[in-house]
Design a protein around this motif. Sequence first.
Motif, mmCIF file in Angstrom:
data_model
loop_
_atom_site.group_PDB
_atom_site.id
_atom_site.type_symbol
_atom_site.label_atom_id
_atom_site.label_comp_id
_atom_site.label_asym_id
_atom_site.label_seq_id
_atom_site.Cartn_x
_atom_site.Cartn_y
_atom_site.Cartn_z
ATOM 1 N N HIS A 28 0.848 -1.188 0.000
ATOM 2 C CA HIS A 28 0.000 0.000 0.000
ATOM 3 C C HIS A 28 0.886 1.243 0.000
ATOM 4 N N LYS A 38 0.447 4.369 0.932
ATOM 5 C CA LYS A 38 0.397 5.268 2.090
ATOM 6 C C LYS A 38 0.876 4.602 3.374
ATOM 7 N N THR A 39 0.488 3.353 3.584
ATOM 8 C CA THR A 39 0.781 2.697 4.860
ATOM 9 C C THR A 39 2.017 1.807 4.826
ATOM 10 N N SER A 55 -15.326 -2.460 5.050
ATOM 11 C CA SER A 55 -13.909 -2.149 4.988
ATOM 12 C C SER A 55 -13.414 -1.899 6.402
ATOM 13 N N ARG A 81 -10.636 -0.387 7.293
ATOM 14 C CA ARG A 81 -10.074 0.973 7.395
ATOM 15 C C ARG A 81 -10.385 1.735 6.119
ATOM 16 N N ASP A 82 -11.231 2.738 6.222
ATOM 17 C CA ASP A 82 -11.619 3.525 5.053
ATOM 18 C C ASP A 82 -10.444 4.242 4.398
ATOM 19 N N ASP A 83 -9.403 4.594 5.166
ATOM 20 C CA ASP A 83 -8.267 5.315 4.588
ATOM 21 C C ASP A 83 -7.380 4.407 3.732
ATOM 22 N N GLU A 84 -7.650 3.105 3.716
ATOM 23 C CA GLU A 84 -6.869 2.182 2.895
ATOM 24 C C GLU A 84 -7.620 1.749 1.638
ATOM 25 N N ALA A 128 -9.768 3.146 -1.744
ATOM 26 C CA ALA A 128 -10.204 4.269 -2.575
ATOM 27 C C ALA A 128 -11.647 4.095 -3.013
#
Length: 51
Positions: free
Chosen positions: A12, A14-15, A33, A35-38, A40
């Motif tokens: 990923h 970002k992470t 999901s 984690r929504d930040d992972e 799109a």
Amino acid sequence: MTPQRALGARVHPKTGREIHYIACRPVGGEAVSARDDEVAGLAWAARSDIP
């Protein structure tokens, strides 16, 4: 969900976590999901609708 087969993996951007993609067969319940930040975007699609 019942796992059917591995589709692939990537890191990923970002992470830095290794993400694995698995084709699953729904058996009940509701998919979410963790984690929504992972993610799109998320959509359910029939196999015949995927190019």
